[in-house]
Design a protein around this motif. Structure first.
Motif, PDB file in Angstrom:
ATOM      1  N   VAL A 120      36.239 -19.815  -1.260  1.00 39.89           N
ATOM      2  CA  VAL A 120      36.507 -21.167  -0.800  1.00 39.89           C
ATOM      3  C   VAL A 120      36.256 -21.217   0.700  1.00 39.89           C
ATOM      4  CG1 VAL A 120      38.961 -20.632  -0.513  1.00 39.89           C
ATOM      5  CG2 VAL A 120      38.226 -23.014  -0.682  1.00 39.89           C
ATOM      6  N   LEU A 121      35.567 -22.276   1.158  1.00 36.58           N
ATOM      7  CA  LEU A 121      35.322 -22.475   2.582  1.00 36.58           C
ATOM      8  C   LEU A 121      36.520 -23.192   3.183  1.00 36.58           C
ATOM      9  CD1 LEU A 121      31.544 -23.535   2.513  1.00 36.58           C
ATOM     10  CD2 LEU A 121      32.516 -21.296   3.039  1.00 36.58           C
ATOM     11  N   ASN A 122      37.074 -22.640   4.241  1.00 40.04           N
ATOM     12  CA  ASN A 122      38.313 -23.196   4.798  1.00 40.04           C
ATOM     13  C   ASN A 122      38.081 -24.514   5.539  1.00 40.04           C
ATOM     14  OD1 ASN A 122      39.749 -21.024   3.796  1.00 40.04           O
ATOM     15  ND2 ASN A 122      39.444 -19.802   5.661  1.00 40.04           N
TER      16      ASN A 122
ATOM     17  N   GLU B 176      34.418 -30.974   1.774  1.00 39.17           N
ATOM     18  CA  GLU B 176      34.958 -31.209   0.442  1.00 39.17           C
ATOM     19  C   GLU B 176      35.590 -29.922  -0.066  1.00 39.17           C
ATOM     20  OE1 GLU B 176      32.287 -32.943  -2.325  1.00 39.17           O
ATOM     21  OE2 GLU B 176      31.349 -34.270  -0.854  1.00 39.17           O
ATOM     22  N   ARG B 177      36.689 -30.094  -0.791  1.00 39.40           N
ATOM     23  CA  ARG B 177      37.396 -28.930  -1.310  1.00 39.40           C
ATOM     24  C   ARG B 177      36.737 -28.482  -2.615  1.00 39.40           C
ATOM     25  NH1 ARG B 177      43.850 -30.470  -0.645  1.00 39.40           N
ATOM     26  NH2 ARG B 177      43.872 -30.523   1.658  1.00 39.40           N
ATOM     27  N   ARG B 178      36.026 -27.398  -2.523  1.00 43.83           N
ATOM     28  CA  ARG B 178      35.382 -26.822  -3.714  1.00 43.83           C
ATOM     29  C   ARG B 178      35.759 -25.345  -3.799  1.00 43.83           C
ATOM     30  NH1 ARG B 178      30.760 -29.719  -1.870  1.00 43.83           N
ATOM     31  NH2 ARG B 178      30.265 -31.495  -3.203  1.00 43.83           N
ATOM     32  N   LEU B 179      35.834 -24.873  -5.023  1.00 48.82           N
ATOM     33  CA  LEU B 179      36.072 -23.458  -5.288  1.00 48.82           C
ATOM     34  C   LEU B 179      34.894 -22.937  -6.096  1.00 48.82           C
ATOM     35  CD1 LEU B 179      37.960 -21.017  -5.113  1.00 48.82           C
ATOM     36  CD2 LEU B 179      38.971 -21.723  -7.277  1.00 48.82           C
ATOM     37  N   PHE B 180      34.174 -21.988  -5.508  1.00 45.58           N
ATOM     38  CA  PHE B 180      33.020 -21.370  -6.161  1.00 45.58           C
ATOM     39  C   PHE B 180      33.507 -20.120  -6.881  1.00 45.58           C
ATOM     40  CE2 PHE B 180      31.459 -23.832  -2.677  1.00 45.58           C
ATOM     41  CZ  PHE B 180      30.242 -24.355  -3.101  1.00 45.58           C
ATOM     42  N   THR B 181      33.391 -20.080  -8.197  1.00 43.80           N
ATOM     43  CA  THR B 181      33.829 -18.925  -8.989  1.00 43.80           C
ATOM     44  C   THR B 181      32.656 -18.367  -9.774  1.00 43.80           C
ATOM     45  OG1 THR B 181      34.405 -20.106 -11.013  1.00 43.80           O
ATOM     46  CG2 THR B 181      36.062 -20.090  -9.245  1.00 43.80           C
ATOM     47  N   ALA B 182      32.911 -17.241 -10.442  1.00 48.14           N
ATOM     48  CA  ALA B 182      31.871 -16.615 -11.264  1.00 48.14           C
ATOM     49  C   ALA B 182      31.591 -17.423 -12.517  1.00 48.14           C
ATOM     50  CB  ALA B 182      32.299 -15.202 -11.645  1.00 48.14           C
ATOM     51  N   ASP B 183      32.497 -18.419 -12.843  1.00 46.20           N
ATOM     52  CA  ASP B 183      32.278 -19.263 -14.020  1.00 46.20           C
ATOM     53  C   ASP B 183      31.618 -20.589 -13.666  1.00 46.20           C
ATOM     54  OD1 ASP B 183      33.386 -17.451 -15.764  1.00 46.20           O
ATOM     55  OD2 ASP B 183      35.412 -18.173 -15.425  1.00 46.20           O
TER      56      ASP B 183
ATOM     57  N   GLN C  73      35.683 -28.703  -8.293  1.00 45.25           N
ATOM     58  CA  GLN C  73      36.505 -29.413  -7.321  1.00 45.25           C
ATOM     59  C   GLN C  73      37.903 -28.785  -7.329  1.00 45.25           C
ATOM     60  OE1 GLN C  73      35.538 -31.630  -5.247  1.00 45.25           O
ATOM     61  NE2 GLN C  73      33.488 -32.153  -6.032  1.00 45.25           N
ATOM     62  N   MET C  74      38.525 -28.680  -6.160  1.00 42.53           N
ATOM     63  CA  MET C  74      39.767 -27.936  -6.051  1.00 42.53           C
ATOM     64  C   MET C  74      40.857 -28.527  -6.960  1.00 42.53           C
ATOM     65  SD  MET C  74      40.607 -25.231  -4.257  1.00 42.53           S
ATOM     66  CE  MET C  74      39.780 -25.316  -2.672  1.00 42.53           C
ATOM     67  N   HIS C  75      40.998 -29.854  -6.949  1.00 40.74           N
ATOM     68  CA  HIS C  75      42.074 -30.447  -7.761  1.00 40.74           C
ATOM     69  C   HIS C  75      41.816 -30.249  -9.252  1.00 40.74           C
ATOM     70  CE1 HIS C  75      38.983 -33.627  -7.778  1.00 40.74           C
ATOM     71  NE2 HIS C  75      39.507 -33.985  -8.937  1.00 40.74           N
ATOM     72  N   TYR C  76      40.551 -30.264  -9.649  1.00 45.34           N
ATOM     73  CA  TYR C  76      40.228 -30.059 -11.060  1.00 45.34           C
ATOM     74  C   TYR C  76      40.569 -28.631 -11.481  1.00 45.34           C
ATOM     75  CZ  TYR C  76      37.464 -29.771 -15.354  1.00 45.34           C
ATOM     76  OH  TYR C  76      37.059 -29.580 -16.648  1.00 45.34           O
TER      77      TYR C  76
END
Length: 788
Positions: A122-124, A128-135, A139-142
């Motif tokens: 996650v970029l601090n 926009e709040r995004r979480l990049f995962t291996a899946d 969006q962070m809230h999702y």
């Protein structure tokens, strides 16, 4: 056992020495058994307690080391993510295909570590709040409301924690609702700021650790000891707990007791529910966490009673067996002593001592008498050897005016000349330096002594030989006393060859042998010795491992031979060096030295021609300003004395090859136009399935080995591997952007065999072409769905 005693039954004629033997062995047995018994019974419980503690520590160390390795791997993954060009803030702030690459890179890290359930970044300071995962990208809230819903942690707390930490942090295990409540599992969350230990990290790597995965590493240990395990952070909070007989609430209560006990040592004792436990703690080697185990102590002490009984029985058995062995050993040693006394008595004509005396006293007296006799014989032999050396050296040094003084030495030294003719033979080791390095000084003397004996024995077939080690030289001189023979040279050559074969087969070194002229007077031996030395000088022309007879060498028509070599050979050598052609330079040196050997009448003439060749090389090297090291190396050849012309050729070829390679590499490093032409040719013709290393080299007029080395210097890869890399890049592009079949793509990039293409693609990319296309398509769709 009774048969043994019958065989070694007591004899009344045994002396006191036998009973000393027997009592000594019995005393040794008693001492050993007493010490062993005290150690076992006095310290038995302490030893078992230490075994329990050591077992606990060793088992926990295995768990700790395994877990620490996993956390080190996560730290390494975080550092690799920080350096990955596909996961930079720039790449993560873009969309579309860059996101696909980012997810693919994270997926590679997850596949390489079975300890991880998932990981993300996650970029601090991203807009926009995004979480990049291996899946995928979320969006962070999702993610926190639907994909990975924590029981006691929400999106805002996660963002605040991620932005505020500057060193790694782990969140204890808690319940997680996965995929809109489809399942519930327990996870620990490990946060690693990028970069760590700075005030304003730009991103945070998130590792999701399933509690069950951690328990799988710990369960073999818990099943064996039926205990409990705690992984505790710096604030004394349990991160992960596991216990065979305890549930989560009971483990929490147990930890409160352990924590309240304030563990001061590595191994501690604790009473829980009227049961004794051993508590072992070990600090982590990678962070400030602590590993703690709780093990029931009584499980290890159950076999103590039965083991004590076994030890008692073993002790009694060993005592009885020790007494029997003491009797047997005493009888065996005493019998050998009696046999030795009998032998000495028979040789000396004495009657051996009976059972009333001590055999050692008798043997001591006998050995003293024998030693006196042997010492006198050794002194006499040593004096004889010195006299022989003095006599032979005097003859070889030509002290004819003192021959009358040597008459008395012939009889005393054992040197007897019975034939009419004399010759001197000198034997020299060809590689004297290797011989001296391979053997000690004493061993060298021993080997030379054996060669002297063999040489004297072989010369005994035709006459008599007397050898001497030339202490100041590296060889052996042999004075031969032989009768007059019609085929004298042939007979002596045959003996010399046998000597060479013997020395090489047993000691792995070769000999060169020089033989002087025949003479009939002792005062002429000096001349024969000098002739043998001159004959050995011809090794420079003839080579090593030769039998060199002076009379045959100096009867040749030396005047018909001229020194030197054709001038055109010099021109060929200089041209080859200037062009950097090492093979041609080596051939030119070989031709020149062969001409010198063929045209030189004497070794001195050959050496003069060789020095002229060395000066030619020095003048050629002076044409390059940065070749001073080569000049110094060639100049050393003028001062070194080489035994054979072959050795000089080896040194010259070695220097010229290094010089040619250096010149060629300097030319290659500046040939940028050739590099661009080769790479452009590969880019234009990679689809040609007939493209080979040989025809590419022929296209540019160079050798295959040269173009392979040249391309590697310019690109870091040999030519064929560079061609394969270009073809794989083209294949990946076609798999992503076209609908061609795998067979069609293989043909379009220059592969004849589709299976060969698939194997090479999987070896390079880790997946088959079809799977690569499928992943490319799936990731693109997933990224698009996450954005919606």
């Amino acid at each position: 056992m009774m048969n043994v005693f019958r065989r070694f039954r007591f004899r009344s004629n045994r002396s006191i020495r036998f009973y000393k033997y027997f009592l000594s062995y019995v005393l040794i047995v008693l001492i050993l058994l007493s010490v062993t018994g005290v150690a076992v019974y006095s310290h038995f419980l302490q030893v078992f307690k230490e075994e329990v503690e050591n077992a606990n520590v060793a088992a926990l160390m295995q768990v700790r080391d395994t877990m620490d390795v996993r956390f080190k791997e996560m730290q390494r993954i975080a550092l690799q993510i920080a350096e990955n060009q596909q996961l930079t803030p720039y790449a993560l702030n873009n969309s579309g295909y860059d996101w696909y690459h980012s997810v693919n890179e994270l997926n590679k890290y997850r596949f390489g570590n079975t300890f991880l359930s998932n990981l993300g970044i996650v970029l601090n300071r991203a807009p926009e709040r995004r979480l990049f995962t291996a899946d995928g990208v979320y969006q962070m809230h999702y993610f926190f409301n639907n994909v990975f819903r924590y029981e006691h942690w929400n999106e805002e707390e996660f963002v605040q924690t991620s932005a505020s930490i500057n060193r790694p942090l782990i969140r204890p295990v808690e319940n997680i609702s996965l995929n809109n409540g489809a399942s519930r599992q327990r996870f620990a969350t490990y946060l690693y700021p990028l970069p760590a230990n700075t005030e304003n990290p730009y991103a945070t790597v998130v590792f999701f650790l399933n509690e069950q995965t951690v328990n799988d590493y710990v369960s073999p240990f818990l099943q064996k000891y039926n205990g409990a395990f705690f992984l505790v952070d710096e604030k004394d909070r349990p991160i992960v707990t596991a216990g065979g007989e305890w549930n989560a609430e009971e483990l929490k209560a147990v930890w409160s007791r352990i924590s309240a006990a304030q563990l001061q040592r590595q191994i501690n004792s604790l009473v829980l529910q009227q049961s004794n436990y051993s508590v072992v703690k070990l600090p982590s080697t990678v962070n400030g966490w602590t590993y703690v185990t709780l093990i029931p102590s009584d499980k290890f002490l159950q076999p103590v009673q039965s083991t004590q009984q076994i030890i008692t029985a073993v002790f009694v058995s060993l005592l009885f067996l020790g007494l029997v062995l003491s009797f047997l050993l005493a009888n065996i040693n005493y019998r050998k002593l009696r046999e030795l006394v009998t032998i000495f008595g028979e040789r000396a004509g004495d009657k051996a001592t009976n059972g009333s005396g001590d055999e050692f006293d008798y043997l001591s007296d006998a050995l003293r008498e024998t030693t006196r006799h042997e010492t006198m014989m050794a002194r006499l032999n040593s004096r004889t050897g010195l006299l022989r050396e003095k006599l032979l050296l005097s003859l070889l040094q030509g002290k004819s005016d003192r021959l009358y003084e040597l008459d008395n030495l012939f009889e005393m030294s054992g040197v007897h000349f019975v034939h009419s003719h004399f010759k001197v033979m000198i034997l020299e080791i060809d590689d004297a330096f290797a011989f001296q390095r391979g053997y000690s000084a004493n061993m060298q003397d021993l080997l030379k002594f054996s060669v002297i004996n063999v040489t004297e024995e072989l010369i005994g077939e035709i006459g008599k030989g007397f050898g001497i080690d030339l202490a100041e030289e590296r060889g052996i001189a042999v004075v031969m006393n032989i009768p007059k023979m019609s085929d004298e040279d042939s007979e002596i050559r045959g003996i010399a060859v046998k000597i060479q074969q013997f020395f090489k087969s047993y000691y792995k070194f070769s000999l060169s042998i020089g033989i002087g002229r025949s003479c009939q007077q002792l005062d002429e031996l000096r001349s024969s010795f000098v002739d043998a030395e001159r004959a050995l000088y011809y090794r420079f022309l003839k080579g090593n491992e030769q039998v060199l007879i002076y009379e045959q060498l100096y009867t040749e028509d030396a005047a018909s031979k001229l020194s030197g070599y054709p001038v055109n050979m010099e021109e060929q050598l200089v041209k080859a060096i200037r062009q950097g052609k090492a093979d041609e330079a080596e051939r030119a040196i070989g031709d020149i030295l062969s001409a010198i050997a063929a045209k030189s009448a004497t070794p001195a003439a050959a050496e003069a021609s060789c020095k002229g060749l060395i000066h030619l090389l020095i003048r050629t090297i002076d044409e390059w300003e940065d070749a001073k090291d080569f000049r110094l190396e060639v100049e050393e050849l003028l001062t070194n004395s080489y035994v054979t012309i072959e050795r000089l050729e080896y040194e010259l070829v070695r220097i010229c090859r290094t010089l040619c390679d250096t010149l060629m590499m300097k030319k290659e490093s500046h040939n940028f136009e050739l590099r661009d032409n080769i790479l452009s040719f590969i880019e234009a013709h990679y689809a040609d399935n007939s493209l080979t290393l040989e025809n590419i080299a022929a296209r540019f007029g160079v050798s295959p080995s040269y173009i392979t080395r040249f391309v590697k210097d310019q690109t870091g890869l040999p030519l064929i591997r560079y061609l394969g890399q270009v073809r794989m890049q083209k294949a990946k592009a076609m798999l992503r952007t076209t609908s061609f079949t795998v067979t069609e793509i293989a043909e379009r990039i220059g592969y004849v065999d589709t299976m060969n293409f698939i194997r090479n693609f999987k070896k390079t990319e880790g997946v088959t072409p079809a799977r690569y296309r499928e992943l490319s398509s799936d990731k693109g769709s997933q990224i698009a769905g996450s954005e919606e």
